[in-house]
Every structure is written in C-alpha cells, then in structure tokens.
Design a protein around this motif. Structure first.
Motif, PDB file in Angstrom:
ATOM      1  N   THR A  96       0.837  -1.209   0.000  1.00 33.21           N
ATOM      2  CA  THR A  96       0.000   0.000   0.000  1.00 33.21           C
ATOM      3  C   THR A  96       0.867   1.252   0.000  1.00 33.21           C
ATOM      4  O   THR A  96       0.592   2.216  -0.720  1.00 33.21           O
ATOM      5  N   GLN A  97       1.943   1.239   0.803  1.00 30.09           N
ATOM      6  CA  GLN A  97       2.839   2.400   0.852  1.00 30.09           C
ATOM      7  C   GLN A  97       3.453   2.670  -0.518  1.00 30.09           C
ATOM      8  O   GLN A  97       3.430   3.804  -1.011  1.00 30.09           O
ATOM      9  N   ARG A  98       4.000   1.629  -1.148  1.00 29.03           N
ATOM     10  CA  ARG A  98       4.633   1.793  -2.459  1.00 29.03           C
ATOM     11  C   ARG A  98       3.612   2.228  -3.502  1.00 29.03           C
ATOM     12  O   ARG A  98       3.896   3.101  -4.339  1.00 29.03           O
ATOM     13  N   PHE A  99       2.437   1.634  -3.465  1.00 30.40           N
ATOM     14  CA  PHE A  99       1.407   1.921  -4.465  1.00 30.40           C
ATOM     15  C   PHE A  99       0.945   3.373  -4.375  1.00 30.40           C
ATOM     16  O   PHE A  99       0.828   4.064  -5.390  1.00 30.40           O
ATOM     17  N   VAL A 100       0.710   3.839  -3.159  1.00 32.75           N
ATOM     18  CA  VAL A 100       0.244   5.223  -2.967  1.00 32.75           C
ATOM     19  C   VAL A 100       1.340   6.219  -3.314  1.00 32.75           C
ATOM     20  O   VAL A 100       1.085   7.277  -3.908  1.00 32.75           O
ATOM     21  N   GLN A 101       2.589   5.894  -2.976  1.00 32.74           N
ATOM     22  CA  GLN A 101       3.700   6.811  -3.248  1.00 32.74           C
ATOM     23  C   GLN A 101       3.986   6.971  -4.734  1.00 32.74           C
ATOM     24  O   GLN A 101       4.734   7.859  -5.123  1.00 32.74           O
ATOM     25  N   GLU A 111       2.786  -4.755  -7.527  1.00 30.93           N
ATOM     26  CA  GLU A 111       3.425  -4.275  -6.304  1.00 30.93           C
ATOM     27  C   GLU A 111       3.325  -5.335  -5.203  1.00 30.93           C
ATOM     28  O   GLU A 111       4.292  -5.580  -4.463  1.00 30.93           O
ATOM     29  N   LEU A 112       2.173  -5.980  -5.078  1.00 31.75           N
ATOM     30  CA  LEU A 112       1.955  -6.972  -4.025  1.00 31.75           C
ATOM     31  C   LEU A 112       2.908  -8.153  -4.180  1.00 31.75           C
ATOM     32  O   LEU A 112       3.540  -8.592  -3.204  1.00 31.75           O
ATOM     33  N   MET A 113       3.021  -8.673  -5.392  1.00 29.51           N
ATOM     34  CA  MET A 113       3.902  -9.816  -5.624  1.00 29.51           C
ATOM     35  C   MET A 113       5.375  -9.425  -5.446  1.00 29.51           C
ATOM     36  O   MET A 113       6.181 -10.201  -4.937  1.00 29.51           O
TER      37      MET A 113
END
Length: 305
Positions: A119-124, A293-295
């Motif tokens: 979630t952090q990487r995706f939002v950033q 991103e999750l994988m």
C-alpha cells in the motif's frame, strides 16, 4: 571488473532456479530444458565469473563457498532489476479510479503480510486512486470477488470456488492457546496427556477452519464456533475456551501473561495465504498495477526472511 550483459542476467536466473530447486535434474521441469543444456549454461556462467559455483555428481548438488556468495549477490541484483522494471513500467502508466480490496481480519500484526508495504509503495507512485478496503470472512471475500464487488482479496481460503483464481502469497503460523483462568494454563504434560486434557475441555474453532483445527487436536466437536479471529481471541481470553490463534496476533497477550501457548512446537499449524481474483474477467490497469506491487513486496520479504 566483470561487465554484465543480458545473457549474464539470464544465466544468473538459471543459477537461482537451480539453487531453489536443489539441483540440475530437479530444475529441468521449472526451466523446461534438458539437463545437458542446464549444465552448459552453468559452465558458461562459471567461465564468465571465473569461479566454481557448485559441486554436482554422485554425492548430490552442493554450492561452493564462492557459489553461496554469488547466489546471495545474484538475489540482490535480480531483485534490484525486477524493482527497476516495476518502477519503470508503473511510471509510464497513468492510473486512476477505485480499487476495491478485501482481506481477512487481524492481518495487521503479521510481519510476513506484505499488504502494508504494498500500500505504501502503491500510494507513493502518485496514482489518482481511491482505495476501498473490506474486512470479511473467507466465504464473504470469495463471494464479493466473484460478483465483482471486490477486485481482489487476500486471505486463507480452504475451499476452491469455481470462477476464482488463487495465487500463493505467504504463510501464517498458528499456535494453540488458553487464557490465564483456563484449567490448562501452566500445564506441562507430554503431548499425549495434553491432547487428552484438551479433549476434556472446551475448544473454540473458526467455522472455516473447524475441520482442520479439530483434527489436529483429536476433538470431534467444537464447544463454540466463531467467524473471525477477534471473536476467537475473546473466548480464549475469557478462560472458558482454548483454541488456535495466529502467533503474531496472540503475542501481545502472551507477553502480558494473559495467554499461554500450549504444546509449543507440537500443536502448530500453518495457514497458506493467497490472493483471489475473478477468473476470466478483464483485469483493469489499477488491479494489475496493485498486484505487481503486491507480488514484488511478497518476494522481497521472502528473500529478507
């Protein structure tokens, strides 16, 4: 200094696969090439690097000291390459819209769960995305993914529902616990005697894991059934029931002396966590980006651990 080329990255990926599979012959199915080809590729890689990476023969497959060091370095390198590819791919895409994500309860305390990092990487990334998160039982999550109310869900899914695709993510460890006021608190019997005492007391089980939990304990019927981990913990903390809990979730009460882990190392279960998506449905860009991103985070955390 060695200059790396595309062929070197390919050979390093082959090397990583061989190590992961535990040998040349075991890697044939994964790489989909003959063992002679794998041997040639490894010889080429050893020549390129100037070191012997492994021993193979009648005694089996074994990494040399240099091979172990190269394997660790290759994991870091290939991880960095993968992250660059993900970053470059995401940056060229304009993503907007709503992502509907489902998960089961109490995963927040699990250090193996990659959802926080994802979630952090995706939002950033700067995407114009509205994230909607739903917490539910495995059956509820499967139903909502199947009818399109959720794009994807993460959890433990003991059954297989037609129309859904299941992909492995990580594993969660569960121990058997009782509360401070329970008759088994402080018990130190051997496993057989402990199982007999457990069978003579009240056991609580989650509905979707009831069969597995009871079989592990040798108990025929649960004295209480719940739909989620929080309800399970409440009944166990009451001292009236004993049951399985995720170790990461129970730790806070173990540390405070309110719970005890019974049969540690013996009454231990693993729950496989997976992602589910609707099979055959067109995947929107927002879903594909989040899954990437999750994988990536899941693989990176697995290497670290």
């Amino acid at each position: 200094m060695i200059q790396l080329h595309d062929v070197d990255l390919k050979l390093l990926r082959v090397f990583n696969t061989i190590v992961k599979c535990g040998g040349f012959s075991a890697a044939q199915a994964t790489l989909n090439v003959a063992q002679s080809t794998i041997s040639e590729q490894m010889t080429h890689l050893e020549t390129r690097l100037g070191v012997k990476l492994c021993e193979r023969g009648r005694s089996g497959f074994r990494l040399t000291e240099q091979g172990q060091a190269i394997h660790q370095a290759a994991q870091r390198l290939l991880g960095a390459v993968e992250e660059f590819c993900v970053d470059a791919d995401v940056l060229k895409r304009q993503i907007s819209g709503t992502l509907n994500l489902g998960m089961i309860d109490t995963t927040i305390t699990d250090p193996a769960c990659p959802l926080r990092q994802t979630t952090q990487r995706f939002v950033q990334r700067g995407h114009q995305v509205h994230l909607h998160v739903y917490i539910g039982t495995p059956a509820e999550l499967e139903e909502r993914v199947l009818d399109g109310r959720l794009h994807l869900a993460v959890g433990h899914f003991p059954l297989r529902v037609p129309g859904l695709s299941y992909s492995p993510l990580y594993q969660e460890s569960h121990g058997f616990y009782c509360g401070r006021n329970h008759p088994l608190f402080g018990a130190s019997e051997p496993k057989v005697d402990l199982l007999e005492r457990i069978a003579a007391n009240r056991v609580v089980a989650r509905g979707y894991l009831q069969q597995r939990d009871l079989q592990a304990l040798g108990v025929e019927v649960a004295a209480a059934t719940v739909d989620n981990v929080e309800a399970q913990a409440m009944l166990i903390l009451s001292g009236a029931y004993a049951g399985f809990l995720p170790d990461h979730y129970a730790r806070q009460w173990v540390d405070s002396g309110e719970l005890e882990h019974l049969g540690a190392g013996r009454l231990q279960l693993l729950s496989a966590f997976e992602t589910i998506t609707r099979r055959g449905a067109a995947s929107p860009l927002i879903l594909r980006a989040f899954l990437d991103e999750l994988m990536h985070c899941s693989r990176a955390m697995a290497v670290q651990n």
